[in-house]
Scaffold this active site. Structure first.
Site, PDB file in Angstrom:
ATOM      1  CG  HIS A  82     -28.893   1.100 -26.274  1.00  0.00           C
ATOM      2  ND1 HIS A  82     -29.992   1.436 -27.022  1.00  0.00           N
ATOM      3  CD2 HIS A  82     -28.583  -0.178 -26.621  1.00  0.00           C
ATOM      4  CE1 HIS A  82     -30.348   0.421 -27.779  1.00  0.00           C
ATOM      5  NE2 HIS A  82     -29.500  -0.571 -27.563  1.00  0.00           N
ATOM      6  CG  ASP A 118     -29.886   0.237 -31.556  1.00  0.00           C
ATOM      7  OD1 ASP A 118     -29.583   1.162 -32.335  1.00  0.00           O
ATOM      8  OD2 ASP A 118     -31.020   0.092 -31.091  1.00  0.00           O
ATOM      9  CB  CYS A 136     -32.509  -1.727 -25.648  1.00  0.00           C
ATOM     10  SG  CYS A 136     -31.699  -3.248 -26.198  1.00  0.00           S
ATOM     11  NE  ARG A 143     -31.556   3.221 -32.190  1.00  0.00           N
ATOM     12  CZ  ARG A 143     -32.730   3.020 -31.587  1.00  0.00           C
ATOM     13  NH1 ARG A 143     -33.674   3.949 -31.647  1.00  0.00           N
ATOM     14  NH2 ARG A 143     -32.955   1.898 -30.936  1.00  0.00           N
ATOM     15  CB  CYS A 194     -26.843  -2.993 -27.857  1.00  0.00           C
ATOM     16  SG  CYS A 194     -28.365  -3.564 -28.688  1.00  0.00           S
TER      17      CYS A 194
END
Length: 297
Positions: A178, A121, A181, A123, A119
């Site tokens: 994860h 993302d 999300c 993080r 992803c």
């Protein structure tokens, strides 16, 4: 010849024609513009603005001064951010110098064993989570770590798949989802007939995962449904990988392995499983069989 005296209207800023640091000047219309001096016109405008302000009311001048301070503060913040990045780069460079032979070899070619689809993302960087070093993993990241089907047509994901599998000949494809999300939450909350935003047009790739989630977890809260779909969408992507003929062929021959991974950054745990090609029945609603399930915590 002596230089002519500066008149009161002469600008004190001189723009050189070339720069040994930034390279040659860039031509814009009839003039040449130095990239590092593009701030000058803006500065000149601000000087004129300051002159007008000095003739205005004291309150207006105070407001202008406050604006200048805020602008300066923002500029300093930007400098601080890039100072941090500079220090990180220099730290990396020291490792580069210590292992220069390794990086020289990487400059010639790459031969990663893994392709990772993760992803976007901020993080969940796979290199941070799993410690991939330069040259170990060919990585592509997108919203919600989705894999479109072969029939869906060109995308950056299947272009990366084609290169990684057919050219680099990776031995493993790992799809990592994860917790928390945002892309999956968007998928679970939107309607099929929603307006065609970029987000909608992308995450709708996972609509079958959403349907399975709604069927299997209809009594759960929205948050729990999203968590269920985060894992379901990984399996959905594994099934979609097998729609690529050159991927399925290699998986069937044992030359390529397809894995799913789920990173829970609240608990700091990682689940990993491998698609069992022999036990997977694609014609039965895309249900997959998994093996070698492990939980690292």
């Amino acid at each position: 010849m002596a230089a002519p005296p500066l008149s009161s209207s002469t600008n004190c800023f001189v723009e050189p024609a070339t720069s040994p640091i930034f390279g040659g000047a860039r031509k814009t219309g009839k003039f040449f513009e130095q990239p590092h001096l593009r701030i000058l016109p803006a500065l000149r405008r601000s000087q004129g603005f300051a002159l007008k302000a000095s003739m205005g009311s004291p309150g207006f001048t105070q407001q202008l001064n406050k604006s200048k301070l805020e602008t300066l503060s923002k500029a300093e913040d930007r400098c601080d951010i890039f100072d941090i990045l500079k220090n990180r780069f220099l730290s990396f460079k020291s490792k580069y110098i210590e292992n220069v032979e390794q990086f020289e070899n990487l400059a010639k070619a790459q031969a990663p064993k893994f392709m990772v689809i993760a992803c976007a993302d901020s993080r969940v960087c796979p290199s941070n989570i799993l410690g991939f070093q330069p040259g170990e993993a060919f990585v592509i990241r997108n919203v919600a770590n989705l894999v479109p089907t072969f029939e869906s047509g060109p995308s950056e994901v299947n272009a990366a798949l084609e290169f990684a599998v057919n050219t680099l000949q990776v031995e493993n494809i790992l799809v990592i989802g994860h917790s928390c999300c945002g892309g999956i939450r968007a998928l679970m909350s939107m309607e099929d007939d929603a307006n065609g935003s970029f987000i909608h047009n992308w995450v709708i790739v996972g609509k079958n995962a959403r349907k399975k989630t709604e069927a299997a977890a209809s009594t759960l809260s929205f948050d729990d449904k999203c968590r269920h779909c985060e894992k379901e969408s990984i399996n959905h992507s594994l099934v979609n990988l097998l729609t690529y003929p050159w991927i399925e062929e290699k998986v069937a021959n044992g030359k390529l392995y397809v894995h799913g991974g789920y990173y829970d950054f609240i608990k700091c745990s990682f689940e990993k499983w491998t698609l069992d090609y022999q036990g997977t029945k694609l014609e039965e609603d895309g249900r997959i069989a998994a093996k070698n399930k492990v939980l690292w915590c």
